[in-house]
Design an enzyme around this catalytic site. Structure first.
Site, short mmCIF file in Angstrom:
data_model
loop_
_atom_site.label_atom_id
_atom_site.label_comp_id
_atom_site.label_asym_id
_atom_site.label_seq_id
_atom_site.Cartn_x
_atom_site.Cartn_y
_atom_site.Cartn_z
N ARG A 178 -6.91 8.87 -17.48
CA ARG A 178 -6.49 7.94 -16.43
C ARG A 178 -6.48 6.51 -16.98
NH1 ARG A 178 -6.35 8.90 -11.21
NH2 ARG A 178 -7.81 10.63 -11.25
N MET A 186 0.62 7.72 -5.54
CA MET A 186 -0.38 8.72 -5.18
C MET A 186 -1.35 9.06 -6.31
SD MET A 186 0.44 8.83 -2.09
CE MET A 186 -0.18 10.19 -1.13
N ASN A 193 -1.79 -2.57 -1.11
CA ASN A 193 -1.40 -1.19 -0.86
C ASN A 193 -1.06 -1.02 0.61
OD1 ASN A 193 -1.16 1.69 -1.29
ND2 ASN A 193 -3.18 1.94 -0.35
N HIS A 235 -1.27 1.85 3.61
CA HIS A 235 -1.91 3.13 3.91
C HIS A 235 -1.57 3.53 5.35
CE1 HIS A 235 -4.82 6.35 3.57
NE2 HIS A 235 -5.25 6.01 4.77
N THR A 260 -9.25 -2.61 -3.79
CA THR A 260 -10.57 -2.78 -4.42
C THR A 260 -10.95 -1.43 -5.02
OG1 THR A 260 -11.60 -2.30 -2.30
CG2 THR A 260 -11.29 -4.63 -2.82
N LEU A 303 -11.56 3.70 -2.80
CA LEU A 303 -10.28 4.16 -2.25
C LEU A 303 -10.07 3.67 -0.81
CD1 LEU A 303 -7.78 6.07 -2.68
CD2 LEU A 303 -9.13 7.80 -1.49
N ASP A 304 -8.90 3.06 -0.57
CA ASP A 304 -8.48 2.66 0.78
C ASP A 304 -9.54 1.81 1.49
OD1 ASP A 304 -6.16 4.15 0.36
OD2 ASP A 304 -7.02 5.95 1.28
N GLN A 331 6.86 1.17 11.33
CA GLN A 331 5.97 -0.01 11.32
C GLN A 331 5.58 -0.41 9.90
OE1 GLN A 331 5.51 -1.77 14.09
NE2 GLN A 331 6.88 -0.24 14.97
N GLU A 332 5.43 0.59 9.03
CA GLU A 332 5.12 0.28 7.63
C GLU A 332 6.21 -0.62 7.05
OE1 GLU A 332 3.92 3.54 5.07
OE2 GLU A 332 3.36 4.76 6.79
C1 GAR Z 1 3.86 6.09 3.19
O1 GAR Z 1 3.67 6.59 4.49
C2 GAR Z 1 2.61 5.41 2.69
O2 GAR Z 1 1.91 4.72 3.68
C3 GAR Z 1 1.82 6.60 2.20
O3 GAR Z 1 2.75 7.45 1.60
C4 GAR Z 1 4.03 7.24 2.20
C5 GAR Z 1 5.00 6.90 1.11
O4 GAR Z 1 6.31 6.82 1.59
N1 GAR Z 1 0.80 6.19 1.30
C6 GAR Z 1 -0.36 6.82 1.14
O5 GAR Z 1 -0.66 7.83 1.74
C7 GAR Z 1 -1.28 6.17 0.13
N2 GAR Z 1 -2.54 6.80 0.15
P1 GAR Z 1 7.42 6.04 0.80
O6 GAR Z 1 7.42 6.57 -0.64
O7 GAR Z 1 8.69 6.39 1.50
O8 GAR Z 1 7.10 4.57 0.86
#
Ligand code: GAR
Length: 193
Positions: free
Chosen positions: A66, A91, A108, A110, A142, A145-146, A174-175
């Site tokens: 890693r 991921m 990030n 989430h 940080t 995780l999350d 909303q993201e």
């Molecule tokens: C999104 O919903 C994001 O919030 C989530 O993966 C999806 C990616 O979609 N992220 C996580 O779960 C991080 N732990 P995208 O590739 O279409 O942006």
């Protein structure tokens, strides 16, 4: 001067796309200069390239650890003079050393109302728990995780009959709205770790 942003993805890249679209605005304080995917056939790569953005594949599988994988990403980000890293559906866990290097300069998104539902399968777990609300959080990264401080959150209702997919779609909308807003705040120095 616009801040130079690198985006890390693993797949579809719809959040990456929202950031790229937002950054097309003349007065947006950040420009997307590099996209890195750890997955070779991530569909987001095509969109980035189609928008004239350098998109690199750095496959974690090809590295012995890693730390060495993270270091390869760090080298690429520095070569592009990236100032802010935005994780968008990336991921992979990041090593403490990488997180430390980008302290205060990495964010990030989430799909939950953190600190609730860290980790995976957030929507499934929220539905099973009978939550009335779900949502998403943009936060500073940080080492845990999350866990970093939130910059922006958005909340949506969980509706009767929701499946993981219908809830995910409602949250994703909303993201795409709050991630560009949060990146703006960080690029302008208005949100700081
Ligand atoms: C999104 O919903 C994001 O919030 C989530 O993966 C999806 C990616 O979609 N992220 C996580 O779960 C991080 N732990 P995208 O590739 O279409 O942006």
């Amino acid at each position: 001067m616009k801040k130079r942003v690198g985006i890390l993805i693993s797949g579809r890249g719809s959040n990456m796309r929202a950031l790229i679209e937002a950054a097309k605005e003349k007065d947006y304080p950040a420009e997307i200069v590099l996209v890195i995917s750890n997955v070779a056939d991530a569909s987001g790569l095509e969109f980035a390239r189609g928008n004239g953005i350098e998109a690199q594949v750095i496959e974690h599988k090809k590295f012995p650890s890693r730390e060495i994988f993270d270091n390869a990403m760090d080298v690429a980000l520095n070569a592009a003079n990236v100032e802010i890293v935005a994780l968008a559906g990336f991921m992979r866990l990041l090593s403490p050393r990488f997180v430390e290097k980008w302290h205060g300069r990495m964010i990030n998104i989430h799909p939950s109302l953190l600190p609730a539902y860290k980790g995976l399968h957030t929507h499934k777990r929220a539905i099973e728990a009978g939550e009335k609300f779900a949502g998403c959080t943009v936060h500073f990264v940080t080492p845990e995780l999350d866990d970093g401080p939130a910059i922006l959150q958005a909340q949506v209702p969980v509706l009767p009959g929701d499946s993981e997919d219908t809830l995910a779609a409602r949250v994703l909308e909303q993201e795409h709205r709050i991630y560009p807003q949060a990146l703006r705040l960080v690029a302008e120095g208005k949100a700081k770790l």
